[in-house]
Motif scaffolding. Structure first.
Motif, mmCIF file in Angstrom:
data_model
loop_
_atom_site.group_PDB
_atom_site.id
_atom_site.type_symbol
_atom_site.label_atom_id
_atom_site.label_comp_id
_atom_site.label_asym_id
_atom_site.label_seq_id
_atom_site.Cartn_x
_atom_site.Cartn_y
_atom_site.Cartn_z
ATOM 1 N N GLY A 4 -6.586 -4.810 11.448
ATOM 2 C CA GLY A 4 -5.427 -4.892 10.570
ATOM 3 C C GLY A 4 -4.794 -3.534 10.319
ATOM 4 O O GLY A 4 -5.287 -2.501 10.770
ATOM 5 N N PRO A 5 -3.687 -3.540 9.594
ATOM 6 C CA PRO A 5 -2.979 -2.295 9.319
ATOM 7 C C PRO A 5 -3.791 -1.341 8.450
ATOM 8 O O PRO A 5 -4.694 -1.748 7.727
ATOM 9 C CB PRO A 5 -1.711 -2.750 8.600
ATOM 10 C CG PRO A 5 -1.965 -4.131 8.154
ATOM 11 C CD PRO A 5 -3.043 -4.703 9.016
ATOM 12 N N VAL A 6 -3.431 -0.078 8.537
ATOM 13 C CA VAL A 6 -4.100 0.993 7.806
ATOM 14 C C VAL A 6 -3.280 1.314 6.557
ATOM 15 O O VAL A 6 -2.050 1.411 6.627
ATOM 16 C CB VAL A 6 -4.213 2.254 8.692
ATOM 17 C CG1 VAL A 6 -4.772 3.431 7.914
ATOM 18 C CG2 VAL A 6 -5.059 1.957 9.913
ATOM 19 N N LEU A 7 -3.966 1.474 5.436
ATOM 20 C CA LEU A 7 -3.299 1.888 4.206
ATOM 21 C C LEU A 7 -3.055 3.387 4.277
ATOM 22 O O LEU A 7 -3.989 4.179 4.400
ATOM 23 C CB LEU A 7 -4.160 1.544 2.988
ATOM 24 C CG LEU A 7 -3.592 1.947 1.626
ATOM 25 C CD1 LEU A 7 -2.269 1.229 1.357
ATOM 26 C CD2 LEU A 7 -4.601 1.631 0.530
ATOM 27 N N GLY A 35 -0.494 -0.523 12.771
ATOM 28 C CA GLY A 35 0.469 -0.765 11.706
ATOM 29 C C GLY A 35 0.057 0.009 10.462
ATOM 30 O O GLY A 35 -1.102 0.399 10.313
ATOM 31 N N LEU A 36 1.020 0.261 9.596
ATOM 32 C CA LEU A 36 0.760 1.015 8.372
ATOM 33 C C LEU A 36 1.256 0.254 7.154
ATOM 34 O O LEU A 36 2.321 -0.364 7.190
ATOM 35 C CB LEU A 36 1.483 2.369 8.404
ATOM 36 C CG LEU A 36 0.957 3.433 9.344
ATOM 37 C CD1 LEU A 36 1.916 4.620 9.377
ATOM 38 C CD2 LEU A 36 -0.426 3.888 8.914
ATOM 39 N N LEU A 37 0.488 0.319 6.098
ATOM 40 C CA LEU A 37 0.891 -0.139 4.773
ATOM 41 C C LEU A 37 1.024 1.122 3.926
ATOM 42 O O LEU A 37 0.062 1.883 3.800
ATOM 43 C CB LEU A 37 -0.172 -1.044 4.151
ATOM 44 C CG LEU A 37 -0.554 -2.308 4.900
ATOM 45 C CD1 LEU A 37 -1.763 -2.961 4.245
ATOM 46 C CD2 LEU A 37 0.619 -3.266 4.918
ATOM 47 N N CYS A 42 4.677 6.519 -2.621
ATOM 48 C CA CYS A 42 4.420 7.672 -1.748
ATOM 49 C C CYS A 42 5.725 8.297 -1.263
ATOM 50 O O CYS A 42 5.799 9.513 -1.075
ATOM 51 C CB CYS A 42 3.554 7.259 -0.564
ATOM 52 S SG CYS A 42 1.883 6.778 -1.039
ATOM 53 N N ALA A 43 6.745 7.478 -1.066
ATOM 54 C CA ALA A 43 8.046 8.008 -0.657
ATOM 55 C C ALA A 43 8.634 8.881 -1.761
ATOM 56 O O ALA A 43 9.217 9.932 -1.492
ATOM 57 C CB ALA A 43 8.995 6.865 -0.310
ATOM 58 N N LEU A 44 8.454 8.463 -2.989
ATOM 59 C CA LEU A 44 8.921 9.260 -4.121
ATOM 60 C C LEU A 44 8.090 10.533 -4.262
ATOM 61 O O LEU A 44 8.623 11.620 -4.489
ATOM 62 C CB LEU A 44 8.851 8.435 -5.406
ATOM 63 C CG LEU A 44 9.228 9.150 -6.690
ATOM 64 C CD1 LEU A 44 10.666 9.645 -6.625
ATOM 65 C CD2 LEU A 44 9.031 8.230 -7.875
ATOM 66 N N GLY A 74 6.220 -2.185 12.373
ATOM 67 C CA GLY A 74 4.812 -1.901 12.138
ATOM 68 C C GLY A 74 4.533 -1.237 10.801
ATOM 69 O O GLY A 74 3.387 -0.967 10.474
ATOM 70 N N LEU A 75 5.584 -0.971 10.040
ATOM 71 C CA LEU A 75 5.432 -0.316 8.744
ATOM 72 C C LEU A 75 5.811 -1.284 7.636
ATOM 73 O O LEU A 75 6.886 -1.892 7.676
ATOM 74 C CB LEU A 75 6.327 0.920 8.658
ATOM 75 C CG LEU A 75 6.356 1.644 7.318
ATOM 76 C CD1 LEU A 75 5.017 2.312 7.055
ATOM 77 C CD2 LEU A 75 7.459 2.672 7.297
ATOM 78 N N GLU A 76 4.923 -1.436 6.685
ATOM 79 C CA GLU A 76 5.217 -2.266 5.517
ATOM 80 C C GLU A 76 5.112 -1.398 4.275
ATOM 81 O O GLU A 76 4.100 -0.735 4.054
ATOM 82 C CB GLU A 76 4.236 -3.433 5.407
ATOM 83 C CG GLU A 76 4.523 -4.331 4.231
ATOM 84 C CD GLU A 76 3.553 -5.488 4.100
ATOM 85 O OE1 GLU A 76 3.516 -6.092 3.019
ATOM 86 O OE2 GLU A 76 2.818 -5.780 5.063
ATOM 87 N N LEU A 77 6.177 -1.384 3.498
ATOM 88 C CA LEU A 77 6.177 -0.653 2.236
ATOM 89 C C LEU A 77 5.697 -1.591 1.137
ATOM 90 O O LEU A 77 6.189 -2.711 1.005
ATOM 91 C CB LEU A 77 7.575 -0.126 1.924
ATOM 92 C CG LEU A 77 8.077 0.924 2.909
ATOM 93 C CD1 LEU A 77 9.558 1.181 2.705
ATOM 94 C CD2 LEU A 77 7.285 2.205 2.763
ATOM 95 N N ILE A 78 4.733 -1.121 0.373
ATOM 96 C CA ILE A 78 4.145 -1.927 -0.690
ATOM 97 C C ILE A 78 4.809 -1.543 -2.010
ATOM 98 O O ILE A 78 4.723 -0.386 -2.426
ATOM 99 C CB ILE A 78 2.625 -1.694 -0.790
ATOM 100 C CG1 ILE A 78 1.952 -1.979 0.549
ATOM 101 C CG2 ILE A 78 2.021 -2.527 -1.906
ATOM 102 C CD1 ILE A 78 0.520 -1.512 0.607
#
Length: 97
Positions: A4-7, A35-37, A42-44, A74-78
């Motif tokens: 699965g995706p990596v946090l 993929g990344l979560l 983190c963007a802020l 492949g990128l999911e923003l939480i």
């Protein structure tokens, strides 16, 4: 078999933004292979050091980058819910020293 995706964290955002980041190759490989979560906060969190290191012009370019970040395959923003923030602070406050 693909796991699965990596946090990820702020370093992942930094690596995706700065082409010369020493972490960029690793982060791009994770993105492609697993993929990344990445929590939206983190963007802020990356914005302030970008501003301090490179100035307002770079921060404006970073804002454009952020507009396109949700489109990366492949990128999911939480999203950060307020309840999550409260729980994190509670956990930190109750952690024995």
């Amino acid at each position: 078999m693909r796991s699965g995706p990596v946090l990820g964290d702020t370093i992942c955002v930094w690596a995706l933004y700065f082409r010369d980041s020493k972490y960029r190759g690793h982060v791009l490989a994770l993105l492609r292979e697993r993929g990344l979560l990445i929590p939206e906060v983190c963007a802020l969190e990356a914005a302030y050091p970008i501003f301090r290191a490179k100035g307002a012009g770079e921060l404006a370019r970073y804002a454009l980058f952020l507009e396109n970040l949700p489109l990366v395959e492949g990128l999911e923003l939480i999203p950060l819910r307020f309840e999550d923030l409260v729980r994190a602070v509670e956990l930190a406050a109750n952690e024995p020293a």
